[in-house]
Design an enzyme around this catalytic site. Structure first.
Site, short mmCIF file in Angstrom:
data_model
loop_
_atom_site.label_atom_id
_atom_site.label_comp_id
_atom_site.label_asym_id
_atom_site.label_seq_id
_atom_site.Cartn_x
_atom_site.Cartn_y
_atom_site.Cartn_z
N ALA A 172 0.79 -1.24 0.00
CA ALA A 172 0.00 0.00 0.00
C ALA A 172 0.82 1.28 0.00
O ALA A 172 0.24 2.37 0.09
CB ALA A 172 -1.00 0.01 1.16
N ASP A 173 2.13 1.19 -0.11
CA ASP A 173 2.95 2.40 -0.25
C ASP A 173 4.23 2.07 -1.02
O ASP A 173 5.32 2.52 -0.67
CB ASP A 173 3.29 2.98 1.12
CG ASP A 173 3.83 4.42 1.02
OD1 ASP A 173 3.56 5.09 0.01
OD2 ASP A 173 4.53 4.85 1.96
N LEU A 174 4.08 1.29 -2.07
CA LEU A 174 5.23 0.83 -2.83
C LEU A 174 5.64 1.86 -3.87
O LEU A 174 4.85 2.20 -4.75
CB LEU A 174 4.91 -0.51 -3.51
CG LEU A 174 6.08 -1.20 -4.21
CD1 LEU A 174 7.13 -1.65 -3.19
CD2 LEU A 174 5.58 -2.39 -5.01
N ASN A 204 1.28 3.77 -6.48
CA ASN A 204 2.16 4.87 -6.07
C ASN A 204 3.39 4.99 -6.95
O ASN A 204 4.00 6.05 -7.04
CB ASN A 204 2.58 4.68 -4.61
CG ASN A 204 3.07 5.97 -3.97
OD1 ASN A 204 3.05 7.03 -4.59
ND2 ASN A 204 3.51 5.88 -2.73
#
Length: 282
Positions: A172-174, A204
């Site tokens: 979720a934050d790659l 992202n």
């Protein structure tokens, strides 16, 4: 002033406690981000590690990251050595970030590395940790529904979530600066930890790395990345681009909440929507 002092007291207390509990020495500050303070430390056996202290106001963002890293067990991500809801102790990855590869002119190679990492992160494993659904982020878009762009993104997000056939644990934050070179190759760090559509984990990367603004602003690059992700991972290109647009809109919402300039994120949302519209027109 009182809040700043309370933060200092919290920080010193957690740092001292985790160094004692996890037998860590020689903490050296590495980074101070909106969500955490990061140290390089030495373990009892002399091996280096990374100690990440989660700031109280941001625990909701990354509190599940340690459990998710433990679940990944070093496959595509840094290993979690120990963790709780206030701090994560993670293996030290000595290499450079993936953004350095882009800076040297190898953006296509960086995209291939992201494909490999996502394939590893999304590999089938045992029962995952309890994580929040992506749906908890939707109100950030809805609060700006008076704006036509945000309104379209909110509707797109609802459609994507409603049509998700298989929800899995997500980093979720790659992005390029959350990937470091280590003994097992490129590995992801700093997951948020959510449950949702697999294609979300690619979102992202479309607005990164921030150190290559001309490259990132190129619509053809957005289209190339989406094509390659779909080809390598088997996720529908329309879903990849849809989530890229939604995530950029979420980033813009968070920028506005923090009093930061949302223009970079808004431009990324428009690019992803343009690429998505071109698929529909093809």
């Amino acid at each position: 002033m009182a809040m700043a002092m309370a933060m200092v007291d919290w920080h010193e207390a957690v740092l001292t406690d985790r160094c004692r509990r996890w037998r860590l020495t020689d903490p050296v500050p590495v980074a101070d981000t909106p969500s955490s303070r990061v140290y390089r430390v030495s373990q009892a056996d002399g091996e280096a590690a990374v100690l990440k202290l989660l700031k109280p106001i941001r625990w909701q963002d990354e509190r599940d990251g340690g459990a998710l890293l433990s679940w990944y067990d070093g496959q595509g991500a840094a290993r979690a050595i120990d963790y709780d809801r206030e701090a994560h102790l993670i293996e030290h990855l000595p290499g450079r970030p993936l953004s350095a590869l882009v800076a040297e002119g190898y953006d296509a190679a960086a995209t291939e590395a992201l494909c490999e990492i996502v394939a590893n992160l999304h590999a089938v494993r045992g029962a995952p940790p309890a994580l929040n659904s992506l749906a908890v982020w939707l109100p950030w878009l809805a609060q700006h529904s008076g704006d036509p762009l945000f309104r379209r993104l909110a509707g797109l997000a609802e459609s994507l979530i409603g049509s998700t056939e298989r929800a899995i644990p997500l980093h979720a934050d790659l992005h390029h600066d959350n990937v470091l070179r280590g003994p097992r190759g490129w590995c992801a760090i700093d997951p948020k930890g959510m449950i949702g559509c697999p294609a979300f984990d690619l979102s992202n990367s479309f607005k990164n790395p921030v150190g290559a603004p001309e490259l990132v602003a190129d619509l053809s690059r957005t289209e190339r990345m989406a094509h390659r992700f779909a080809e390598r991972l088997g996720y529908p290109r329309a879903r990849i681009l849809g989530w890229a647009a939604v995530y950029a809109g979420l980033s813009a919402s968070w920028d506005l909440e923090d009093g930061d300039d949302p223009s970079w994120s808004l431009a990324a949302a428009v690019r992803a929507l343009s690429a998505l519209d071109r698929i529909g027109a093809a």
